[in-house]
Design an enzyme around this catalytic site. Structure first.
Site, PDB file in Angstrom:
ATOM      1  N   HIS A 201       0.803  -1.227   0.000  1.00  0.00           N
ATOM      2  CA  HIS A 201       0.000   0.000   0.000  1.00  0.00           C
ATOM      3  C   HIS A 201       0.830   1.267   0.000  1.00  0.00           C
ATOM      4  O   HIS A 201       0.283   2.354   0.211  1.00  0.00           O
ATOM      5  CB  HIS A 201      -0.908   0.051   1.222  1.00  0.00           C
ATOM      6  CG  HIS A 201      -1.931  -1.036   1.271  1.00  0.00           C
ATOM      7  ND1 HIS A 201      -3.220  -0.856   0.816  1.00  0.00           N
ATOM      8  CD2 HIS A 201      -1.845  -2.308   1.691  1.00  0.00           C
ATOM      9  CE1 HIS A 201      -3.886  -1.984   0.988  1.00  0.00           C
ATOM     10  NE2 HIS A 201      -3.078  -2.881   1.515  1.00  0.00           N
TER      11      HIS A 201
ATOM     12  N   LYS B  61      -8.538  13.263   5.223  1.00  0.00           N
ATOM     13  CA  LYS B  61      -7.613  12.129   5.178  1.00  0.00           C
ATOM     14  C   LYS B  61      -6.619  12.330   6.303  1.00  0.00           C
ATOM     15  O   LYS B  61      -6.590  13.416   6.900  1.00  0.00           O
ATOM     16  CB  LYS B  61      -6.894  12.047   3.827  1.00  0.00           C
ATOM     17  CG  LYS B  61      -6.336  13.403   3.345  1.00  0.00           C
ATOM     18  CD  LYS B  61      -5.773  13.337   1.931  1.00  0.00           C
ATOM     19  CE  LYS B  61      -6.784  13.456   0.826  1.00  0.00           C
ATOM     20  NZ  LYS B  61      -6.901  12.278  -0.033  1.00  0.00           N
ATOM     21  N   ARG B  62      -5.791  11.319   6.616  1.00  0.00           N
ATOM     22  CA  ARG B  62      -4.780  11.525   7.641  1.00  0.00           C
ATOM     23  C   ARG B  62      -3.924  12.734   7.298  1.00  0.00           C
ATOM     24  O   ARG B  62      -3.696  13.033   6.120  1.00  0.00           O
ATOM     25  CB  ARG B  62      -3.896  10.278   7.761  1.00  0.00           C
ATOM     26  CG  ARG B  62      -4.571   9.149   8.483  1.00  0.00           C
ATOM     27  CD  ARG B  62      -4.984   9.543   9.873  1.00  0.00           C
ATOM     28  NE  ARG B  62      -3.822   9.639  10.719  1.00  0.00           N
ATOM     29  CZ  ARG B  62      -3.384   8.652  11.500  1.00  0.00           C
ATOM     30  NH1 ARG B  62      -4.040   7.522  11.576  1.00  0.00           N
ATOM     31  NH2 ARG B  62      -2.307   8.807  12.241  1.00  0.00           N
TER      32      ARG B  62
ATOM     33  N   LYS C 287       0.533  14.327   1.662  1.00  0.00           N
ATOM     34  CA  LYS C 287      -0.833  14.605   1.199  1.00  0.00           C
ATOM     35  C   LYS C 287      -1.055  16.105   0.989  1.00  0.00           C
ATOM     36  O   LYS C 287      -2.040  16.527   0.404  1.00  0.00           O
ATOM     37  CB  LYS C 287      -1.850  14.044   2.197  1.00  0.00           C
ATOM     38  CG  LYS C 287      -1.813  12.513   2.302  1.00  0.00           C
ATOM     39  CD  LYS C 287      -2.802  12.000   3.342  1.00  0.00           C
ATOM     40  CE  LYS C 287      -2.712  10.506   3.593  1.00  0.00           C
ATOM     41  NZ  LYS C 287      -3.301   9.674   2.523  1.00  0.00           N
TER      42      LYS C 287
ATOM     43  N   THR D  55      -8.759   6.396  -1.634  1.00  0.00           N
ATOM     44  CA  THR D  55     -10.090   5.827  -1.839  1.00  0.00           C
ATOM     45  C   THR D  55     -11.160   6.884  -1.575  1.00  0.00           C
ATOM     46  O   THR D  55     -12.274   6.784  -2.088  1.00  0.00           O
ATOM     47  CB  THR D  55     -10.324   4.599  -0.925  1.00  0.00           C
ATOM     48  OG1 THR D  55      -9.841   4.914   0.380  1.00  0.00           O
ATOM     49  CG2 THR D  55      -9.598   3.380  -1.448  1.00  0.00           C
TER      50      THR D  55
ATOM     51  N   LYS E 107     -14.974   7.958  -3.386  1.00  0.00           N
ATOM     52  CA  LYS E 107     -16.235   8.230  -2.675  1.00  0.00           C
ATOM     53  C   LYS E 107     -16.817   9.581  -3.098  1.00  0.00           C
ATOM     54  O   LYS E 107     -18.023   9.716  -3.317  1.00  0.00           O
ATOM     55  CB  LYS E 107     -16.004   8.210  -1.159  1.00  0.00           C
ATOM     56  CG  LYS E 107     -15.580   6.842  -0.636  1.00  0.00           C
ATOM     57  CD  LYS E 107     -15.007   6.883   0.786  1.00  0.00           C
ATOM     58  CE  LYS E 107     -14.259   5.578   1.078  1.00  0.00           C
ATOM     59  NZ  LYS E 107     -13.374   5.669   2.250  1.00  0.00           N
TER      60      LYS E 107
HETATM   61  C1  26Q Z   1       3.748   1.039  10.428  1.00  0.00           C
HETATM   62  C2  26Q Z   1       4.714   0.818  11.408  1.00  0.00           C
HETATM   63  C3  26Q Z   1       4.472   1.147  12.731  1.00  0.00           C
HETATM   64  C4  26Q Z   1       3.245   1.684  13.086  1.00  0.00           C
HETATM   65  C5  26Q Z   1       2.277   1.898  12.118  1.00  0.00           C
HETATM   66  C6  26Q Z   1       2.524   1.576  10.798  1.00  0.00           C
HETATM   67  C7  26Q Z   1       1.498   1.826   9.761  1.00  0.00           C
HETATM   68  C8  26Q Z   1       0.141   1.782  10.053  1.00  0.00           C
HETATM   69  C9  26Q Z   1      -0.801   2.047   9.086  1.00  0.00           C
HETATM   70  C10 26Q Z   1       1.873   2.118   8.464  1.00  0.00           C
HETATM   71  C11 26Q Z   1       0.925   2.380   7.502  1.00  0.00           C
HETATM   72  C12 26Q Z   1      -0.422   2.353   7.787  1.00  0.00           C
HETATM   73  C13 26Q Z   1      -1.462   2.665   6.815  1.00  0.00           C
HETATM   74  C14 26Q Z   1      -1.247   2.860   5.529  1.00  0.00           C
HETATM   75  C15 26Q Z   1      -2.322   3.253   4.625  1.00  0.00           C
HETATM   76  O1  26Q Z   1      -3.439   3.525   5.046  1.00  0.00           O
HETATM   77  N1  26Q Z   1      -2.061   3.295   3.307  1.00  0.00           N
HETATM   78  C16 26Q Z   1      -3.078   3.705   2.365  1.00  0.00           C
HETATM   79  O2  26Q Z   1      -3.717   2.548   1.852  1.00  0.00           O
HETATM   80  C17 26Q Z   1      -4.831   2.890   1.055  1.00  0.00           C
HETATM   81  C18 26Q Z   1      -5.533   1.608   0.654  1.00  0.00           C
HETATM   82  O3  26Q Z   1      -4.764   0.921  -0.287  1.00  0.00           O
HETATM   83  C19 26Q Z   1      -4.408   3.705  -0.144  1.00  0.00           C
HETATM   84  O4  26Q Z   1      -5.560   4.122  -0.835  1.00  0.00           O
HETATM   85  C20 26Q Z   1      -3.604   4.931   0.297  1.00  0.00           C
HETATM   86  O5  26Q Z   1      -3.081   5.597  -0.835  1.00  0.00           O
HETATM   87  C21 26Q Z   1      -2.473   4.490   1.219  1.00  0.00           C
HETATM   88  O6  26Q Z   1      -1.804   5.635   1.737  1.00  0.00           O
END
Ligand code: 26Q
Length: 763
Positions: free
Chosen positions: A314, A494-495, A500, A601, A605
């Protein structure tokens, strides 16, 4: 008396009109939990396990009613006592078991997997506290615990328990289930969430999200970790991940055996899709279990795993690719560390000339993505552009080693939650114009013939106006903010992350503010809404929130500007907030630095709900542009390949852009007397300094083009026929982004499971 009124009478000894909203919620929860018994579990030979650290499912009441075909009946009953399902759903607390896109994608996928009648469960953790709740106090984010389990929930305790062997102790778990109903489907799947038996929420400092990070035996499933979390949380995260996958692997093997597997043939009974690398330790864990518990030789164990695991990537952000120090893995489980060393040796032997693909690097760090690609049979990106970048750059060595292994599965969203439930008026308009079939085949293309239909334009405008009013009420109620329902609603939700580029939109706001002060007042007032949480350890992201809120206040207090422009930071952005914001939006902000957003995503929407998009050519934005045509989306900015090259050559110098007087005046506003008078000096100087001297995600590179395209967009809005023509074309091409399409693609190319799909349309 109706069935529901009867149940209420029996259980509560009350008539419907005597019930509080909270009681009605509990009664409906119970009704649906009972009803689940009429829905047998999917039970075909081969089963999908979607293993994920996050499932951002959101509230389930109205979606479950919709999928079970009970919505209209219950809505009518509640109407008889002057209530609505939406109102009762207010009493449900949102399970925020995810950070953002990746977690929400998993939730959309569960809905589509069940709808398509595929035998597939989600597997993850039952966090006692979901993603922190965000309070905005004195223009700053405060994080407080989200104790969603305090009330009655959809979670059911199961009989299943397991032991997980860590280096120095063994912990036991219990499995909890949440039923997943497909839309119109008569069978059910489940979300399987493991919990730690020895959990102790008393170790949390009162009212904060701090707790004793050393106390693994009591903290393991307490919290969902925010992305970009601090170093202290890292070791804990490995413990958490191992706990999740050890439970998952044991469950998967047990269930396969129940369905007739002899474990050697596991790949005929199970396919495991891992959602990013967070569950990657399931690879060595399966090998440990095969060799230690099932007497399978290591070579065969490795082969079984290779035929069972498929991995979704991702991100291409280097800092988000998980690497665990071998020393830390030793502390979690020496057996797992040993197996990873063995897997690394195998890779080095087979591919000595591809050092980029080694699992353990020269610094003794184990690369979870590399392990997942070598020891799985599929690796997919989440949008066409993202997958191309993976093939051409990040994973180039793997493309050469395993031609065909890298594949694309463009993300999608479930239409049940994101239009049928959240935008009932638009759904009815579509029914009226193109028939109801779109609800099951997600084909909206027939709507395009209304592109120039004035009545349809008027109907769309009326729906949008109504949804703006609903949003206004919601924001008033939630955070005592009054927005102008007659304004253009322009939204970035979004986050909060530098890539972003919320900071770029904030700089646009500075431009607009200055321009209005010069007398260039917009014809239609503009409301710019931001929503998003910043990881508590991500300081610059907090500074960006602060600056947005400072701008919001400067504008609100300026009578020359406030009638034309309003800026709002929506508090505690979550799935529920999105359900109000998205239908009301005119302008969807998808402005990430090209190459950095894997897919997005939210962009899908918004398009489905009749917003027009301002976008860089990034992630799925490119596919949106291809579908609707460049006249129906507002593209700007540098292309992904140009940005990739700038990173490779260190070719971007923020200061050069800052030297342009126009851009400089915008950036310097961050530390102007006006801003400092309201804001926190330290935060504003830090943000200013970062943008001028570093700007790693290049907020300034596209700013001029961004300003131009936004002005064009507001101008186009004034021609409502032109605007609505584009809106119709966007809606008409949104069908591709149904997660039913995405899941069908996964199933066709990766999982190869039977789909038992027989849908009864029931609004
Ligand atoms: C990693 C290490 C330690 C703690 C947390 C994490 C961590 C947690 C969540 C790293 C990444 C995430 C989330 C990533 C994420 O949401 N990526 C998004 O995924 C979506 C679905 O595929 C995409 O549409 C987005 O572009 C992408 O940013």
């Amino acid at each position: 008396m109706s069935k529901f009124a009867n149940l209420v009478n029996e259980k509560y000894g009350k008539s419907l009109d005597q019930m509080t909203d909270q009681e009605l919620y509990q009664a409906l929860l119970e009704l649906i939990k009972d009803k689940a018994n009429d829905y047998p579990l999917n039970n075909s030979k081969k089963k999908l396990y979607y293993v994920s650290a996050e499932f951002l499912i959101g509230k389930l009441l109205s979606n479950n009613l919709l999928n079970l075909g009970l919505y209209d009946e219950i809505e009518a009953e509640l109407q008889s006592v002057e209530k609505t399902i939406a109102q009762v759903e207010e009493a449900e607390s949102e399970p925020s078991l995810g950070n953002g896109g990746l977690g929400r994608l998993a939730a959309c996928f569960l809905d589509s997997i069940a709808t398509l009648g595929i035998n597939g469960d989600g597997v993850g953790l039952n966090y006692h506290f979901g993603l922190f709740q965000q309070l905005l106090v004195h223009r700053e984010q405060h994080a407080v615990p989200d104790s969603w389990l305090d009330q009655d929930t959809w979670v059911k305790r199961s009989q299943k328990t397991y032991d997980v062997p860590f280096a120095n102790f063994t912990l036991s778990s219990t499995l909890y289930d949440i039923d997943v109903f497909g839309y119109g489907n008569k069978k059910r799947n489940r979300l399987r969430l493991f919990d730690l038996d020895s959990i102790n929420s008393k170790i949390i400092e009162y009212g904060s999200i701090n707790f004793d990070k050393q106390n693994i035996a009591e903290n393991l499933t307490l919290f969902l970790y925010p992305d970009d979390s601090d170093a202290e949380g890292k070791l804990l995260r490995i413990f958490q991940q191992y706990f999740m996958v050890s439970n998952a692997a044991q469950l998967i093997i047990d269930e396969a055996i129940e369905r007739g597997s002899n474990v050697h043939d596991l790949a005929d009974y199970a396919v495991v899709q891992i959602n990013d690398t967070h569950p990657a330790l399931i690879i060595p864990e399966f090998i440990r279990l095969f060799t230690q518990e099932y007497n399978i030789g290591i070579d065969e164990a490795v082969e079984i795993v290779k035929n069972t695991i498929a991995f979704t990537n991702h991100t291409i952000l280097a800092e988000a690719l998980e690497k665990w120090p071998m020393g830390a893995l030793e502390r979690v489980s020496p057996d797992i560390a040993y197996i990873i060393r063995d897997l690394d040796k195998r890779v080095r032997k087979a591919h000595p000339d591809a050092p980029g693909g080694f699992i353990i690097d020269d610094h003794g760090q184990a690369h979870m993505a590399n392990m997942s690609i070598h020891y799985g049979f599929s690796v997919n990106g989440v949008a066409a552009l993202h997958t191309e970048i993976l093939r051409d750059t990040e994973l180039k060595e793997f493309e050469d080693l395993y031609p065909g292994r890298i594949n694309n599965k463009t993300n999608g969203i479930t239409f049940r939650r994101w239009i049928m439930n959240s935008n009932k008026a638009l759904s009815s308009l579509l029914d009226e114009k193109i028939g109801e079939e779109w609800r099951v085949n997600h084909d909206l293309t027939a709507f395009e013939k209304y592109a120039d239909d004035k009545d349809v334009h008027a109907a769309l405008a009326e729906i949008k106006a109504h949804d703006k009013l609903k949003l206004k009420e919601h924001l008033l109620h939630r955070q005592a903010v009054v927005i102008n329902e007659n304004s253009i609603i322009d939204v970035q939700i979004k986050r909060i992350h530098e890539y972003k580029r919320q900071q770029m939109l904030a700089l646009y706001i500075v431009h607009k503010y200055m321009d209005i002060k010069k007398g260039n007042t917009p014809k239609t007032p503009i409301t710019i809404l931001f929503g998003g949480k910043a990881a508590p350890a991500y300081i610059i992201a907090q500074d960006i929130i602060h600056f947005i809120m400072v701008m919001s206040e400067i504008i609100a207090k300026d009578p020359a500007v406030s009638p034309y422009l309003q800026v709002v930071m929506v508090e505690n952005y979550n799935v529920t907030a999105a359900e109000y914001l998205i239908p009301a939006t005119d302008i969807s902000e998808q402005i990430s630095l090209a190459s950095k957003e894997a897919s997005g995503t939210g962009n899908m929407k918004f398009m489905l709900n009749g917003a027009l998009t301002v976008a860089t050519v990034d992630g799925a934005n490119r596919e949106i542009a291809e579908l609707v045509g460049e006249d129906n989306i507002y593209l700007f900015g540098k292309q992904a390949d140009e940005i990739v090259e700038l990173y490779e050559t260190s070719g971007y110098n923020a200061y050069e852009y800052y030297n342009d007087p126009k851009l400089r005046s915008l950036v310097d506003f961050i530390i102007s007397d006006k801003a400092i008078a309201i804001g926190n000096r330290e935060r504003l100087y830090r943000l200013h300094n970062d943008i001028v001297n570093k700007d790693y995600f290049m907020a300034l590179i596209d700013l001029e083009e961004f300003i131009e395209v936004k002005e064009k967009m507001y101008e186009d809005y004034e021609d409502q026929d032109l605007w609505m023509t584009k809106v119709v074309k966007n809606i008409a091409h949104a069908g591709f982004f149904s997660s039913d399409r995405t899941i069908s693609d996964y199933n066709r190319d990766i999982w190869h499971l039977e789909a038992d799909y027989e849908v009864v349309i029931d609004k």
